[in-house]
Design a protein around this motif. Sequence first.
Motif, PDB file in Angstrom:
ATOM      1  N   MET A 184       0.897  -1.223  -0.082  1.00 32.26           N
ATOM      2  CA  MET A 184       0.131  -0.099   0.221  1.00 32.26           C
ATOM      3  C   MET A 184       1.030   1.176  -0.037  1.00 32.26           C
ATOM      4  SD  MET A 184      -3.127  -0.928  -0.410  1.00 32.26           S
ATOM      5  CE  MET A 184      -3.931   0.722  -0.420  1.00 32.26           C
ATOM      6  N   GLN A 185       2.108   1.281   0.602  1.00 30.13           N
ATOM      7  CA  GLN A 185       2.754   2.468   0.580  1.00 30.13           C
ATOM      8  C   GLN A 185       3.376   2.819  -0.842  1.00 30.13           C
ATOM      9  OE1 GLN A 185       5.731   3.196   3.616  1.00 30.13           O
ATOM     10  NE2 GLN A 185       6.661   4.544   2.645  1.00 30.13           N
ATOM     11  N   TYR A 186       3.689   1.671  -1.905  1.00 28.32           N
ATOM     12  CA  TYR A 186       3.834   2.086  -3.069  1.00 28.32           C
ATOM     13  C   TYR A 186       2.795   2.554  -3.619  1.00 28.32           C
ATOM     14  CZ  TYR A 186       4.912   1.321  -7.947  1.00 28.32           C
ATOM     15  OH  TYR A 186       5.308   1.465  -9.428  1.00 28.32           O
ATOM     16  N   VAL A 187       1.646   2.135  -3.671  1.00 34.02           N
ATOM     17  CA  VAL A 187       0.379   2.339  -4.095  1.00 34.02           C
ATOM     18  C   VAL A 187       0.029   3.843  -3.802  1.00 34.02           C
ATOM     19  CG1 VAL A 187      -2.148   2.126  -4.431  1.00 34.02           C
ATOM     20  CG2 VAL A 187      -0.449   0.219  -4.518  1.00 34.02           C
ATOM     21  N   ASP A 188      -0.091   4.108  -2.519  1.00 29.19           N
ATOM     22  CA  ASP A 188      -0.077   5.376  -1.928  1.00 29.19           C
ATOM     23  C   ASP A 188       0.735   6.457  -2.436  1.00 29.19           C
ATOM     24  OD1 ASP A 188      -2.380   4.393  -0.520  1.00 29.19           O
ATOM     25  OD2 ASP A 188      -1.477   4.140   1.421  1.00 29.19           O
ATOM     26  N   SER A 189       1.766   6.164  -2.686  1.00 27.37           N
ATOM     27  CA  SER A 189       2.901   7.023  -2.881  1.00 27.37           C
ATOM     28  C   SER A 189       2.842   7.430  -4.530  1.00 27.37           C
ATOM     29  CB  SER A 189       4.345   6.467  -3.174  1.00 27.37           C
ATOM     30  OG  SER A 189       4.790   6.303  -1.616  1.00 27.37           O
ATOM     31  N   GLY A 190       2.333   6.373  -5.406  1.00 27.91           N
ATOM     32  CA  GLY A 190       1.915   6.746  -6.871  1.00 27.91           C
ATOM     33  C   GLY A 190       0.638   7.577  -6.869  1.00 27.91           C
ATOM     34  N   CYS A 191      -0.243   7.430  -5.869  1.00 25.50           N
ATOM     35  CA  CYS A 191      -1.465   7.997  -5.996  1.00 25.50           C
ATOM     36  C   CYS A 191      -1.191   9.524  -5.615  1.00 25.50           C
ATOM     37  CB  CYS A 191      -2.531   7.368  -5.043  1.00 25.50           C
ATOM     38  SG  CYS A 191      -3.195   5.972  -5.614  1.00 25.50           S
ATOM     39  N   ALA A 192      -0.337   9.693  -4.583  1.00 23.84           N
ATOM     40  CA  ALA A 192      -0.039  11.216  -4.198  1.00 23.84           C
ATOM     41  C   ALA A 192       0.769  11.700  -5.344  1.00 23.84           C
ATOM     42  CB  ALA A 192       0.964  11.027  -2.867  1.00 23.84           C
ATOM     43  N   LEU A 193       1.589  11.100  -5.936  1.00 26.05           N
ATOM     44  CA  LEU A 193       2.233  11.771  -7.060  1.00 26.05           C
ATOM     45  C   LEU A 193       1.283  12.186  -8.196  1.00 26.05           C
ATOM     46  CD1 LEU A 193       5.245  12.619  -8.511  1.00 26.05           C
ATOM     47  CD2 LEU A 193       4.997  10.110  -9.506  1.00 26.05           C
TER      48      LEU A 193
END
Length: 99
Positions: free
Chosen positions: A72-81
């Motif tokens: 989820m941290q990878y997914v959340d980071s992509g979404c934040a970007l």
Amino acid sequence: MKIVRTILTKICGGHAPDRDRGNMFYIEELQPGTLSEDPPKAFAARLLLVYYNDDKDTAPALFRAALEAGGMQYVDSGCALVADVARIARLALEKGQES
């Protein structure tokens, strides 16, 4: 991501860092701990700035770190970007309509 450079330069107008003279964007936390409390937001802000600053070593390292964090941290980071890029684009459009 060249569009990010164009948009940030447009938003900042005459106040954008002059990359030819070695000037660059940087992050200044107005409230200490804000970025450490939200790693995906920190990732997005840092990635956009190092990309704009043409830091060819740090940009891939940040992306690799997010990828290795996984889940989820990878997914959340992509979404934040993506969200940050959308906000920057929206702000640039608003600035364009003002002039």
